[in-house]
Design a protein around this motif. Structure first.
Motif, PDB file in Angstrom:
ATOM      1  N   GLU A   1       0.794  -0.953  -0.061  1.00 40.67           N
ATOM      2  CA  GLU A   1       0.077  -0.033   0.087  1.00 40.67           C
ATOM      3  C   GLU A   1       0.959   1.183  -0.178  1.00 40.67           C
ATOM      4  OE1 GLU A   1      -2.377  -3.405   1.246  1.00 40.67           O
ATOM      5  OE2 GLU A   1      -0.340  -2.633   1.848  1.00 40.67           O
ATOM      6  N   ALA A   2       1.873   1.200   0.950  1.00 38.79           N
ATOM      7  CA  ALA A   2       3.146   2.517   0.882  1.00 38.79           C
ATOM      8  C   ALA A   2       3.689   2.557  -0.455  1.00 38.79           C
ATOM      9  CB  ALA A   2       4.080   2.294   2.012  1.00 38.79           C
ATOM     10  N   MET A   3       3.951   1.384  -1.172  1.00 39.59           N
ATOM     11  CA  MET A   3       4.885   1.350  -2.482  1.00 39.59           C
ATOM     12  C   MET A   3       3.785   1.861  -3.551  1.00 39.59           C
ATOM     13  SD  MET A   3       7.866   0.569  -2.225  1.00 39.59           S
ATOM     14  CE  MET A   3       8.503   0.282  -3.997  1.00 39.59           C
ATOM     15  N   GLY A   4       2.610   1.555  -3.502  1.00 44.36           N
ATOM     16  CA  GLY A   4       1.594   2.056  -4.385  1.00 44.36           C
ATOM     17  C   GLY A   4       1.218   3.407  -4.323  1.00 44.36           C
ATOM     18  N   THR A   5       1.237   4.048  -3.095  1.00 48.52           N
ATOM     19  CA  THR A   5       1.069   5.381  -2.906  1.00 48.52           C
ATOM     20  C   THR A   5       2.347   6.060  -3.195  1.00 48.52           C
ATOM     21  OG1 THR A   5      -0.415   4.840  -0.922  1.00 48.52           O
ATOM     22  CG2 THR A   5       0.501   7.152  -1.085  1.00 48.52           C
ATOM     23  N   PHE A   6       3.520   5.757  -2.758  1.00 47.62           N
ATOM     24  CA  PHE A   6       4.617   6.773  -2.895  1.00 47.62           C
ATOM     25  C   PHE A   6       5.499   6.463  -4.347  1.00 47.62           C
ATOM     26  CE2 PHE A   6       3.652   6.982   1.647  1.00 47.62           C
ATOM     27  CZ  PHE A   6       3.111   8.365   1.341  1.00 47.62           C
ATOM     28  N   ALA A   7       5.561   5.268  -4.912  1.00 50.79           N
ATOM     29  CA  ALA A   7       6.498   4.895  -5.946  1.00 50.79           C
ATOM     30  C   ALA A   7       6.101   5.733  -7.248  1.00 50.79           C
ATOM     31  CB  ALA A   7       6.592   3.345  -6.417  1.00 50.79           C
ATOM     32  N   PRO A   8       4.836   6.074  -7.460  1.00 51.50           N
ATOM     33  CA  PRO A   8       4.425   7.009  -8.648  1.00 51.50           C
ATOM     34  C   PRO A   8       4.903   8.182  -8.506  1.00 51.50           C
ATOM     35  CG  PRO A   8       2.629   5.549  -7.977  1.00 51.50           C
ATOM     36  CD  PRO A   8       3.394   5.238  -6.825  1.00 51.50           C
ATOM     37  N   ILE A   9       5.004   8.781  -7.310  1.00 51.28           N
ATOM     38  CA  ILE A   9       5.509  10.140  -7.096  1.00 51.28           C
ATOM     39  C   ILE A   9       7.065  10.063  -7.307  1.00 51.28           C
ATOM     40  CG2 ILE A   9       5.664  12.137  -5.432  1.00 51.28           C
ATOM     41  CD1 ILE A   9       3.261  11.145  -4.458  1.00 51.28           C
ATOM     42  N   VAL A  10       7.859   9.091  -7.018  1.00 51.71           N
ATOM     43  CA  VAL A  10       9.132   8.973  -6.971  1.00 51.71           C
ATOM     44  C   VAL A  10       9.546   9.019  -8.682  1.00 51.71           C
ATOM     45  CG1 VAL A  10      11.352   7.683  -6.599  1.00 51.71           C
ATOM     46  CG2 VAL A  10       9.602   8.250  -4.794  1.00 51.71           C
ATOM     47  N   VAL A  11       8.803   8.022  -8.993  1.00 49.61           N
ATOM     48  CA  VAL A  11       8.855   7.813 -10.614  1.00 49.61           C
ATOM     49  C   VAL A  11       8.795   9.036 -11.183  1.00 49.61           C
ATOM     50  CG1 VAL A  11       8.044   6.424 -12.493  1.00 49.61           C
ATOM     51  CG2 VAL A  11       8.589   5.346 -10.526  1.00 49.61           C
ATOM     52  N   TYR A  12       7.788   9.736 -10.891  1.00 46.12           N
ATOM     53  CA  TYR A  12       7.485  11.170 -11.726  1.00 46.12           C
ATOM     54  C   TYR A  12       8.694  11.850 -11.808  1.00 46.12           C
ATOM     55  CZ  TYR A  12       5.073  15.244 -13.106  1.00 46.12           C
ATOM     56  OH  TYR A  12       4.691  16.527 -13.697  1.00 46.12           O
ATOM     57  N   TRP A  13       9.109  12.251 -10.707  1.00 53.24           N
ATOM     58  CA  TRP A  13      10.282  13.019 -10.558  1.00 53.24           C
ATOM     59  C   TRP A  13      11.521  12.545 -10.977  1.00 53.24           C
ATOM     60  CZ3 TRP A  13       9.091  17.939 -10.099  1.00 53.24           C
ATOM     61  CH2 TRP A  13       7.839  18.339  -9.433  1.00 53.24           C
ATOM     62  N   LEU A  14      11.467  11.187 -10.892  1.00 53.30           N
ATOM     63  CA  LEU A  14      13.033  10.696 -11.641  1.00 53.30           C
ATOM     64  C   LEU A  14      12.582  10.904 -13.029  1.00 53.30           C
ATOM     65  CD1 LEU A  14      13.510   7.648  -9.322  1.00 53.30           C
ATOM     66  CD2 LEU A  14      14.980   9.722  -9.339  1.00 53.30           C
ATOM     67  N   TYR A  15      11.638  10.295 -13.608  1.00 60.32           N
ATOM     68  CA  TYR A  15      11.683  10.401 -15.012  1.00 60.32           C
ATOM     69  C   TYR A  15      11.335  11.852 -15.711  1.00 60.32           C
ATOM     70  CZ  TYR A  15      10.211   8.735 -19.579  1.00 60.32           C
ATOM     71  OH  TYR A  15      10.407   8.243 -21.023  1.00 60.32           O
ATOM     72  N   ALA A  16      10.558  12.739 -15.143  1.00 58.45           N
ATOM     73  CA  ALA A  16      10.730  14.195 -15.548  1.00 58.45           C
ATOM     74  C   ALA A  16      12.047  14.916 -15.214  1.00 58.45           C
ATOM     75  CB  ALA A  16       9.747  14.890 -14.706  1.00 58.45           C
ATOM     76  N   GLY A  17      12.515  14.559 -14.106  1.00 58.93           N
ATOM     77  CA  GLY A  17      13.797  15.235 -13.982  1.00 58.93           C
ATOM     78  C   GLY A  17      14.823  14.802 -15.195  1.00 58.93           C
TER      79      GLY A  17
END
Length: 259
Positions: free
Chosen positions: A11-27
Motif C-alpha cells: 500500500e505504501a509502495m503503491g502510494t509513493f512509488a508513482p510520485i518518486v517515478v514522476y520526479w525521476l523520469y521528469a527530472g
C-alpha cells in the motif's frame, strides 16, 4: 517475493512509488541536453508562449501529488486484502495483465469525457482547465500541472476508478500507476526522440498530445494517457505529420491537418 516485502507495505509502495517515478523520469528529461533537433518547439517558442514559470509549475505538481497520495493511501487501506502475516495474495501474471488492460481502458474513458467536458464548458475551462493550457509548449515536469480541482477530478478520481473497476491489488496498482505516470510524463516531454518505445506502441504520444496544446488543435485529441480510441470514435481525432523545421534540425515541427 519482491525486494521491499517485509520492509515497506504494498500500500505504501503503491502510494509513493508513482510520485518518486514522476520526479525521476521528469527530472531525467529536464536534465538532458537541449536536443534542439528533436524538439517539437524551439526554446524561443517555449519561453515566449508559456504563461507560467517553472517554480509555479513545480509547486502545482507537488500540491496535486499530495492530494493523490492522500486519496491513494486511504483507498489502499480500505480495499486491502492483506492477511495477518502482512503479505498480499497476488493473482497469476495473465490475470494481472488483464487487470492492467482493464484499468487502462477505464482511465482512458474517464479522462476523455471529463477532459472534453472541461473544454466544452466555458466556466470550467476558464477557471479550471485553462491552468494546464498555460503551458502552450508542454515539457515533462509540467505533465501534472493542473488546477487542484482538475487534478482531483481528472487524475485522482480517474485513478481510483481504474483501480476499483480492474480489481487489482495494491502491488499490481503500483506497477500500473508507475507506468501511467511515465507515459503521461513522456506525452508532455515536448520531444520526438528516435527509438522512443512509446512512439512505437502508442499512437497517443508526445506529438499527438502536443496537437491538443496548440490553438488550432484545442478541440481535438482529448484522449489520454494511453489510446486514441474515443477520439477516433467520436470525431475528435486530429492527425498530424512531422516535418523538418525551416531553420534546420530533424523532425520537430507539427503540421496539423483535419480529415
Amino acid at each position: 517475493m519482491v525486494f521491499w516485502e517485509g520492509y515497506v507495505s504494498d500500500e505504501a509502495m503503491g502510494t509513493f512509488a508513482p510520485i518518486v517515478v514522476y520526479w525521476l523520469y521528469a527530472g531525467f528529461y529536464q536534465l538532458m541536453p537541449s536536443l534542439d533537433n528533436y524538439r517539437l518547439h524551439t526554446r524561443k517558442e517555449e519561453e515566449e508562449k508559456n504563461l507560467v514559470p517553472l517554480g509555479s509549475v513545480v509547486k502545482g505538481v507537488l500540491l496535486q501529488q499530495l492530494v493523490q497520495a492522500t486519496v491513494a493511501h486511504v483507498l489502499f487501506l480500505v480495499t486491502s486484502t492483506a492477511s495477518a502475516s502482512g503479505t498480499t495474495d497476488q493473482p497469476s501474471l495473465p490475470v494481472q495483465i488483464m487487470q492492467i488492460i482493464v484499468a487502462m481502458l477505464a482511465m482512458d474513458t474517464w479522462q476523455y469525457f471529463v477532459h472534453r467536458y472541461m473544454h466544452q464548458n466555458k466556466v470550467l475551462y476558464r477557471h479550471i482547465h485553462s491552468q494546464h493550457h498555460r503551458l502552450v509548449v508542454p515539457y515533462a515536469i509540467g505533465a501534472l500541472y493542473n488546477h487542484p480541482l482538475e487534478g482531483l477530478l481528472l487524475d485522482t478520481v480517474g485513478g481510483a476508478i481504474s483501480f476499483l473497476v480492474s480489481g487489482m491489488t495494491a502491488r499490481t496498482a503500483m506497477v500500473f500507476f508507475c507506468f501511467a505516470v511515465v507515459k503521461t510524463v513522456d506525452d508532455h516531454c515536448g520531444l520526438w526522440l528516435p527509438g522512443n518505445i512509446f512512439h512505437i506502441f502508442f499512437q497517443n504520444n508526445s506529438a499527438y498530445h502536443d496537437i491538443h496544446h496548440q490553438l488550432q488543435g484545442a478541440k481535438y485529441n482529448y484522449s489520454q494517457p494511453f489510446f486514441p480510441i474515443w477520439d477516433k470514435l467520436l470525431g475528435t481525432h486530429m492527425p498530424y505529420r512531422l516535418v523538418k523545421r525551416a531553420e534546420g534540425g530533424l523532425e520537430a515541427r507539427l503540421v496539423k491537418e483535419k480529415d
